[in-house]
Design a protein around this motif. Structure first.
Motif, short mmCIF file in Angstrom:
data_model
loop_
_atom_site.label_atom_id
_atom_site.label_comp_id
_atom_site.label_asym_id
_atom_site.label_seq_id
_atom_site.Cartn_x
_atom_site.Cartn_y
_atom_site.Cartn_z
N ALA A 122 -41.78 62.36 -31.05
CA ALA A 122 -42.83 61.33 -30.96
C ALA A 122 -43.60 61.21 -32.27
O ALA A 122 -44.05 60.13 -32.64
CB ALA A 122 -43.79 61.68 -29.81
N THR A 163 -49.38 61.88 -27.36
CA THR A 163 -48.48 60.76 -27.08
C THR A 163 -48.23 60.65 -25.58
O THR A 163 -48.37 61.63 -24.83
CB THR A 163 -47.14 60.94 -27.83
OG1 THR A 163 -46.32 59.82 -27.59
CG2 THR A 163 -46.41 62.18 -27.33
N ILE A 191 -45.06 59.33 -23.21
CA ILE A 191 -43.68 58.87 -23.14
C ILE A 191 -43.41 58.46 -21.69
O ILE A 191 -43.58 59.27 -20.78
CB ILE A 191 -42.68 59.95 -23.60
CG1 ILE A 191 -42.92 60.28 -25.08
CG2 ILE A 191 -41.25 59.50 -23.38
CD1 ILE A 191 -41.99 61.33 -25.64
N LEU A 243 -37.32 62.52 -28.40
CA LEU A 243 -37.17 61.21 -27.77
C LEU A 243 -35.75 61.00 -27.25
O LEU A 243 -34.79 61.50 -27.83
CB LEU A 243 -37.53 60.10 -28.76
CG LEU A 243 -38.93 60.17 -29.36
CD1 LEU A 243 -39.15 59.07 -30.38
CD2 LEU A 243 -39.99 60.07 -28.26
N VAL A 281 -42.73 54.66 -25.84
CA VAL A 281 -43.56 55.64 -26.54
C VAL A 281 -44.88 55.02 -26.97
O VAL A 281 -44.92 53.94 -27.57
CB VAL A 281 -42.82 56.18 -27.79
CG1 VAL A 281 -43.62 57.32 -28.41
CG2 VAL A 281 -41.42 56.65 -27.43
#
Length: 773
Positions: A465, A483, A485, A496, A502
């Motif tokens: 990320a 982050t 996701i 990822l 994202v």
């Protein structure tokens, strides 16, 4: 890998000839026979094709094949310019031959012909003919500008290695030359197209080189030029360069596989024909006009699949490959439906690269079906335009100018990647680091993720990320704190996967840390983080570099207090703006203090060869004072995580590129292995007095697995005036004993010994040791 021998390793002056073995089966380039040298006094450019051979080499020099090819798409005036470039190149290379004994001019002609296959413009063809005159014949850029114009001269300059200036190492010279070429490519992609044509012809004619040079040049080709060809979508060159490099790196394996494939081909013919007939019939019945081809795997592709997936030769060859080319976009999906009606698809073996193209612009539908006799059959389905791009990549811009509209996305992707090279260059400390970052970004495998606004972002497989954040913008990366996701909060280090959505959460107070370098994957992210860390640690690195240079000057009997005249000369020759810049470079590992000191000594001896030290004061003792470590120097001095040295330990220092000084214990096994690889990067270090901080140390305690054991040990550590920063407990063994691993913060070895003695006396403790690894 030897980046400095990119193409001139195959080229030489008369005393060291180089090779040419033009193979008719590979390319129209093979139509060039033994080429000769043009008479310097020839005045009629139109008669160039029939110029006589030089006395040293009989044969007929001809650029007929080249002029015939380019006359299909160039005007008469452009053709005349190409012939003028040929004439000049032939004059410059007069008397220069390759190891086959053929005139050197045959090589530039061959490179130009490969470029002509892509229908590159007149400036690129001229640059191909002239690409070695600056490097081999010392022709200046100004002369090329005057004769052929600035665009051609700039292309040739981008293809030429740097002048023979002094570098600190051969590796640095190679990396700097490669950086020069890549930056020229970032400004004009024709540079790398001509360079790839140059490399392709050199690889085709490698047979006359020694075995060691074959391996070195092939390894460089596989490490650098093959990924670039793939990244630009030049799949024909990508595959041929792979196979050529494979044949020279592993000649026995190549020959064995080649024989096996030829033998298997006959046995497979019946199955291939049966599948081909069935597919053609199914497509015709569906009303689709399509071309169906059998798709041969390259020998390197077979080898890599066997090696990576631990498969036998028969297992790899049991997969049949076909390519279907249709007329338009919709027919691709209609053809897919027809194939799935004909044979059953294998679950999880379908990829739609039309909806989401690869980073190099490649578009196709991929599907694997269960064919006759239960054999897997792979199909690639694409339109004719997609096929052109798949084979020729960014070169399709010149090949198919009338269809430029369909290539807009590819051109934008290529431009974005080339622009990222310039971004990395701005933030990179030196050429070796730049090359490292670029090679990371050349990995072909990609993962495709989405922004919250559904924009597709392609990143290298394994990207995190944090890589995503830096891909969006450097400021986003620098200020990232968390982050989400797929709308779930996760750490920035999270890897990822295809299809992830994202979202990056930022804070103006967040800043990069050295730990971030351990889990970013892209060159852009790494270069941005390193650039930030270098900037904030500038003062610390400068002071460290000053200390290291002083020590190195003492070791060669020079006074560290250099006079202004000597400093001015040093700055002039090292291209540094100030002495502090040199100190900083030394402090971060970009320059070696010993080499700078040696350079200064040479300058002193040049000034006064008879009595080199007199004007700079008396010699001083050849005693090398160690660098003093206080533990509070900041990020320019790091204590190695492998051994965690503490005051009282014997220590040694490793000057690590862009990480400053890394301190190890003198008995660290990891340090001993590193010392063997790079002995020049190690210096003497000692602990200073009045250390005013605590140091991490790891201990392991073996204890009876009973209630309260951990609490008793933790309490004893606290009472011994130490702090616990990490603890980990293993599962108990059959004897009902368990190991508890602590990372504790202490003052020195004496403090550690007191803590270990106190813990040893606790009930249930059977063993306690300090851990180094």
């Amino acid at each position: 890998m030897n980046l400095n021998d990119s193409h001139s390793s195959l080229e030489s002056k008369p005393a060291d000839t180089a090779s040419v073995a033009l193979t008719a089966m590979r390319s129209p380039v093979a139509s060039i026979s033994s080429a000769s040298h043009i008479n310097k006094h020839t005045s009629h450019l139109d008669d160039i094709d029939s110029v006589r051979a030089s006395s040293a080499n009989t044969g007929v020099a001809s650029i007929t094949a080249l002029t015939n090819r380019i006359s299909e798409y160039m005007s008469a005036s452009e053709l005349k310019l190409v012939k003028e470039a040929y004439r000049f190149s032939d004059e410059m290379h007069l008397g220069q031959v390759r190891k086959s004994g053929e005139p050197y001019i045959s090589h530039p002609i061959a490179v130009a012909e490969i470029c002509a296959e892509w229908k590159l413009d007149v400036q690129a063809i001229m640059a191909a003919l002239l690409h070695d005159v600056m490097e081999d014949q010392d022709v200046k850029k100004d002369e090329l500008i005057e004769r052929f114009g600035a665009p051609v001269a700039t292309l040739v300059d981008g293809l030429s290695k740097l002048e023979k200036i002094e570098f600190q190492s051969q590796i640095e010279a190679q990396a700097e030359n490669f950086r020069k070429m890549l930056l020229a490519m970032a400004r004009d992609v024709r540079v790398i197209l001509v360079k790839l044509a140059d490399r392709l012809h050199n690889m085709r004619t490698l047979d006359f080189m020694s075995a060691e040079k074959k391996r070195r040049i092939s390894r460089e080709t596989m490490d650098v030029y093959v990924p670039i060809a793939h990244r630009l979508g030049l799949n024909n060159i990508y595959r041929e360069l792979q196979d050529l490099a494979f044949s020279h790196l592993y000649p026995m394996r190549y020959r064995t596989l080649s024989k096996a494939v030829k033998a298997a081909r006959g046995n497979r013919r019946e199955v291939v024909n049966k599948i081909m007939d069935a597919v053609k019939t199914a497509l015709t019945e569906a009303g689709l006009k399509a071309e169906v081809y059998g798709r041969e795997k390259t020998l390197y592709g077979i080898y890599r699949k066997m090696h990576d997936k631990h498969l036998s030769f028969s297992q790899v060859l049991d997969v049949y490959g076909f390519r279907i080319v249709v007329s338009d976009f919709r027919d691709s999906y209609y053809a897919l439906g027809s194939l799935h009606a004909l044979y059953k698809p294998m679950p999880g073996k379908f990829k739609d690269y039309i909806a989401i193209p690869k980073t190099n612009g490649y578009q196709s539908l991929h599907t694997t079906l269960i064919g006759p006799y239960g054999t897997p059959v792979e199909f690639q389905i694409r339109t004719r335009d997609m096929h052109h791009v798949a084979e020729s990549g960014v070169a399709a811009h010149w090949l198919y100018k009338n269809e430029e509209g369909s290539l807009t996305d590819l051109q934008q992707r290529t431009h974005a990647w080339l622009q990222s090279l310039l971004d990395i260059q701005k933030q990179t400390g030196d050429s070796a680091e730049f090359l490292e970052h670029v090679k990371i970004d050349l990995f072909p495998d990609s993962v495709y993720v989405f922004t919250p606004k559904s924009k597709i972002i392609a990143l290298p497989r394994g990207a995190t990320a944090l890589d995503f954040a830096y891909n969006i913008h450097t400021d986003i990366g620098d200020q990232a704190i968390a982050t989400r996701i797929n709308h779930e909060p996760v750490p920035l280090r999270s890897e990822l996967k295809n299809g992830d959505i994202v979202e990056i959460i930022t804070s103006p107070n967040s800043r990069p840390t050295p730990n971030w370098l351990t889990y970013v994957r892209t060159g852009k992210a790494r270069s941005a983080i390193r650039h930030y860390l270098r900037t904030i640690n500038l003062n610390e690195s400068t002071e460290l570099g000053k200390q290291l240079l002083a020590q190195a000057l003492v070791s060669v009997n020079l006074n560290p207090d250099l006079p202004d005249s000597l400093i001015d000369k040093l700055l002039n020759e090292s291209s540094a703006k100030s002495l502090d810049e040199i100190h900083t470079d030394i402090g971060i590992g970009k320059r070696m203090a010993a080499l700078v000191a040696r350079h200064i000594l040479d300058l002193v001896e040049d000034d006064s060869p008879s009595i080199p030290f007199q004007q700079y004061g008396d010699k001083i003792s050849n005693k090398r004072d160690p660098v003093i470590i206080y533990g509070s120097e900041g990020l320019s001095v790091q204590l190695a995580a492998c051994c965690l040295p503490i005051p009282g330990d014997g220590i040694v220092g490793q000057l690590k590129r862009d990480q400053g000084l890394v301190v190890h214990t003198d008995d660290c096994e990891h340090a001993k292995r590193l010392h063997i690889k790079e002995p020049d990067r190690w210096i003497d270090v000692n602990w200073g007095e009045d250390l005013n901080r605590r140091f991490d140390c790891r201990i392991a305690v073996t204890v009876t697995n009973e209630r309260g054991a951990l609490a008793r040990i933790a309490a004893e550590i606290g009472e011994s005036d130490a702090n616990i920063s990490h603890v980990n407990m293993e599962d108990g063994d059959a004897n009902d004993m368990t190991n508890i691993h602590f990372t504790i913060q202490i003052e020195d070895r004496t403090h550690l010994a007191r803590i270990m003695r106190n813990i040893k006396h606790l009930n249930g403790v059977s063993r306690i040791v300090r851990e180094h690894g």
